[in-house]
Scaffold this active site. Structure first.
Site, PDB file in Angstrom:
ATOM      1  N   ASP A   1       0.811  -1.220   0.000  1.00  0.00           N
ATOM      2  CA  ASP A   1       0.000   0.000   0.000  1.00  0.00           C
ATOM      3  C   ASP A   1       0.841   1.265   0.000  1.00  0.00           C
ATOM      4  O   ASP A   1       0.437   2.297   0.535  1.00  0.00           O
ATOM      5  CB  ASP A   1      -0.971   0.017   1.206  1.00  0.00           C
ATOM      6  CG  ASP A   1      -1.744  -1.273   1.312  1.00  0.00           C
ATOM      7  OD1 ASP A   1      -2.314  -1.685   0.296  1.00  0.00           O
ATOM      8  OD2 ASP A   1      -1.753  -1.878   2.401  1.00  0.00           O
TER       9      ASP A   1
ATOM     10  N   GLY B   1      -4.665  -4.237  -4.612  1.00  0.00           N
ATOM     11  CA  GLY B   1      -5.764  -3.375  -5.040  1.00  0.00           C
ATOM     12  C   GLY B   1      -5.252  -1.966  -5.241  1.00  0.00           C
ATOM     13  O   GLY B   1      -4.611  -1.410  -4.368  1.00  0.00           O
ATOM     14  N   HIS B   2      -5.486  -1.434  -6.426  1.00  0.00           N
ATOM     15  CA  HIS B   2      -5.102  -0.049  -6.663  1.00  0.00           C
ATOM     16  C   HIS B   2      -6.359   0.745  -6.956  1.00  0.00           C
ATOM     17  O   HIS B   2      -7.199   0.299  -7.725  1.00  0.00           O
ATOM     18  CB  HIS B   2      -4.242   0.085  -7.927  1.00  0.00           C
ATOM     19  CG  HIS B   2      -2.945  -0.627  -7.860  1.00  0.00           C
ATOM     20  ND1 HIS B   2      -2.175  -0.661  -6.741  1.00  0.00           N
ATOM     21  CD2 HIS B   2      -2.273  -1.317  -8.805  1.00  0.00           C
ATOM     22  CE1 HIS B   2      -1.076  -1.353  -6.999  1.00  0.00           C
ATOM     23  NE2 HIS B   2      -1.118  -1.765  -8.230  1.00  0.00           N
TER      24      HIS B   2
ATOM     25  N   GLN C   1       1.986  -6.525  -3.567  1.00  0.00           N
ATOM     26  CA  GLN C   1       2.415  -6.593  -2.170  1.00  0.00           C
ATOM     27  C   GLN C   1       3.764  -5.876  -2.042  1.00  0.00           C
ATOM     28  O   GLN C   1       3.963  -4.908  -2.735  1.00  0.00           O
ATOM     29  CB  GLN C   1       2.481  -8.042  -1.646  1.00  0.00           C
ATOM     30  CG  GLN C   1       1.098  -8.666  -1.456  1.00  0.00           C
ATOM     31  CD  GLN C   1       0.492  -9.092  -2.769  1.00  0.00           C
ATOM     32  OE1 GLN C   1       1.086  -9.836  -3.526  1.00  0.00           O
ATOM     33  NE2 GLN C   1      -0.696  -8.628  -3.050  1.00  0.00           N
TER      34      GLN C   1
HETATM   35  P1  IMP Z   1      -2.705 -12.835   1.534  1.00  0.00           P
HETATM   36  O1  IMP Z   1      -1.833 -12.226   0.493  1.00  0.00           O
HETATM   37  O2  IMP Z   1      -4.182 -12.545   1.338  1.00  0.00           O
HETATM   38  O3  IMP Z   1      -2.443 -14.291   1.756  1.00  0.00           O
HETATM   39  O4  IMP Z   1      -2.346 -12.121   2.938  1.00  0.00           O
HETATM   40  C1  IMP Z   1      -1.109 -12.320   3.602  1.00  0.00           C
HETATM   41  C2  IMP Z   1      -0.650 -11.033   4.292  1.00  0.00           C
HETATM   42  O5  IMP Z   1      -0.292 -10.092   3.293  1.00  0.00           O
HETATM   43  C3  IMP Z   1      -1.720 -10.363   5.158  1.00  0.00           C
HETATM   44  O6  IMP Z   1      -1.084  -9.747   6.255  1.00  0.00           O
HETATM   45  C4  IMP Z   1      -2.283  -9.297   4.230  1.00  0.00           C
HETATM   46  O7  IMP Z   1      -2.855  -8.226   4.956  1.00  0.00           O
HETATM   47  C5  IMP Z   1      -1.034  -8.883   3.482  1.00  0.00           C
HETATM   48  N1  IMP Z   1      -1.325  -8.340   2.141  1.00  0.00           N
HETATM   49  C6  IMP Z   1      -1.624  -9.022   1.030  1.00  0.00           C
HETATM   50  N2  IMP Z   1      -1.801  -8.197  -0.020  1.00  0.00           N
HETATM   51  C7  IMP Z   1      -1.585  -6.958   0.435  1.00  0.00           C
HETATM   52  C8  IMP Z   1      -1.585  -5.671  -0.180  1.00  0.00           C
HETATM   53  O8  IMP Z   1      -1.803  -5.492  -1.381  1.00  0.00           O
HETATM   54  N3  IMP Z   1      -1.321  -4.621   0.646  1.00  0.00           N
HETATM   55  C9  IMP Z   1      -1.037  -4.778   1.972  1.00  0.00           C
HETATM   56  N4  IMP Z   1      -1.023  -5.957   2.578  1.00  0.00           N
HETATM   57  C10 IMP Z   1      -1.286  -7.039   1.823  1.00  0.00           C
END
Ligand code: IMP
Length: 432
Positions: A13, A40-41, A222
């Site tokens: 983010d 997500g953007h 991420q």
């Molecule tokens: P997952 O990717 O849904 O398996 O989540 C694993 C971890 O990565 C969690 O702590 C999520 O909140 C974090 N996470 C996954 N995608 C994002 C993102 O786009 N922004 C911030 N945190 C993310």
């Protein structure tokens, strides 16, 4: 002509989408190399809001966009995203989808949610979009790939094989109802019809683009500290988010990458569970969250907020081979009189370190050492160039550069596309 990776330097983010969107103006091709609809953007262009989950934000600039082999794709979500973009007049025929990317199947989000519930207090805080289970099946070699959408018979067969295993898990382990083969096969065949024209040999496509001297951007989803191997495991996502993942996730050699731009907020946020040394204690956390609008794009969850962490950023510079840094959301700090910056950690045994701890217990129990920098206490909305920044804002940026030994090439001062300052000009940053 450069191949440039744009990678999150913190826990996600950081505003990568906006930086990609900006640099895409000067590029020919934009490639996503990891992750899925957990990214997500939200991008605002001329007052219109675009929401992107799978598709690189370069699509809004009319650029060819690749979703690489390292991604996991939820075809239902992707079709919805394409429909919305079509309605907004965006040219979605420019999307190319790697046949080697893996599909998120209906059992993946169910297992993601069920296993989080089972973990209870130990949960990771995933987005429950099935990301981890889809990558696990890829490694387990039970995954279904995008190229399987090309042939309805193969698709049905693969779903049948996978379901024979998954329904046992769903019913006996997770206490969930089984999934029905015909329903899943019919639904996925519907998605297949829509996605087939986009499936391409994207490794070859990117290689040729580079040979032709085109400018290519690799967009990481991420971020560094959520990287499966090098992040704050187990509180990470399930893919290689670091810049090296760009080569693996698109199918090019690492020697082809010229520049790596890390993207960091001028402070830090984290969604989900896990250690966070510079997390703010007290009312300033809520204040920063409100000022920065720190709520998740995909889930609306509150983001945890902290002061800038130089130790974490130093680690990100190392892991990514960062050639420059984009520092976003500097304007959010404008109303603070004093800005603590974490410059070292105190480890549980009392030693101080400037380097990110290699052992998780040290990281889980370390404490931040802050240096307080003076704030500038004036808005940045009118600032047109770096010279126009208040002196203390320039000092803040210079401090970051000095501590990290990396140039800050872009500075975000507001939500709109044009509110990014570039000390040496956007065109120069885009051309490496
Ligand atoms: P997952 O990717 O849904 O398996 O989540 C694993 C971890 O990565 C969690 O702590 C999520 O909140 C974090 N996470 C996954 N995608 C994002 C993102 O786009 N922004 C911030 N945190 C993310």
């Amino acid at each position: 002509m450069p191949a440039t990776v744009i990678v999150g330097a913190q826990w996600g983010d950081e505003g990568k989408g906006k930086i990609v969107d900006l640099l895409a103006q000067h590029s020919d091709l934009v490639c996503r190399y990891n992750g899925g609809p957990n990214a997500g953007h939200t991008i605002v262009v001329d007052g219109e809001t675009f929401k992107l989950k799978h598709i690189p934000s370069g699509i809004l600039q009319g650029k060819e966009c690749v979703i690489g082999a390292g991604c996991v794709v939820d075809p239902g979500v992707m079709v919805e995203e394409l429909d919305a973009l079509d309605e907004q007049g965006v040219r979605t025929e420019l999307v190319r989808l790697s046949g080697n990317a893996h599909l998120i199947m209906p059992w993946h989000p169910i297992i993601d949610g069920a296993s989080e519930r089972r973990l209870g207090k130990l949960q990771i805080g995933t987005l429950r979009r099935g990301i981890g289970p889809a990558y696990a099946d890829k490694a387990y070699r039970l995954g279904i790939r995008v190229q399987d959408l090309l042939d309805p018979k193969i698709l049905r067969q693969k779903i049948e094989v996978a379901l024979a295993d998954k329904n046992v898990w769903l019913e006996r382990v997770y206490d969930e109802p089984p999934l029905e083969l015909e329903e899943v096969a019919a639904r996925y065949e519907g998605y297949a019809e829509r996605l087939r024209p986009m499936i391409a040999d994207t490794s070859l496509l990117v290689d040729r683009a580079l040979d032709e001297g085109k400018r290519v951007i690799f967009e990481g989803a991420q971020a560094t500290l959520l990287d499966l191997d090098h992040g704050t495991y187990p509180f990470v996502s399930s893919s290689p988010a670091v810049a090296g993942g760009a080569a693996v996730g698109t199918g090019i050699g690492p020697t082809r990458i010229d520049c790596v731009i890390g993207v960091a907020k001028a402070y830090v946020t984290r969604v989900g569970e896990g250690p966070f040394p510079s997390e703010i204690e007290g009312p300033d956390q809520e204040r920063l969250r409100e000022l920065g609008g720190e709520y998740g794009t995909v889930t609306g969850r509150e983001r945890r907020c902290g002061w800038l962490d130089i130790v974490g950023l130093r680690y990100a510079v190392r892991l990514n081979g960062m050639t420059s840094l984009a520092l976003t959301k500097l304007d959010v700090l404008s109303s603070f009189a004093e800005l603590p910056v974490c410059v070292r950690y105190v480890l549980p045994d009392g030693r101080e370190t400037e380097e990110f701890p290699a052992h998780q217990s040290d990281f889980h129990h370390c404490r931040p050492v802050y240096e307080a920098l003076p704030g500038w206490e004036q808005p940045l909305d009118e600032v047109e160039d770096v010279a126009g920044l208040p002196e203390n804002a320039r000092r803040y940026v210079a401090f970051v550069e000095r501590e990290l030994g990396v140039e800050v090439s872009l500075i975000g001062t507001g939500a709109e596309r044009e509110r990014v300052l570039s000390p040496r000009g956007l065109e120069t940053v885009a051309s490496g």
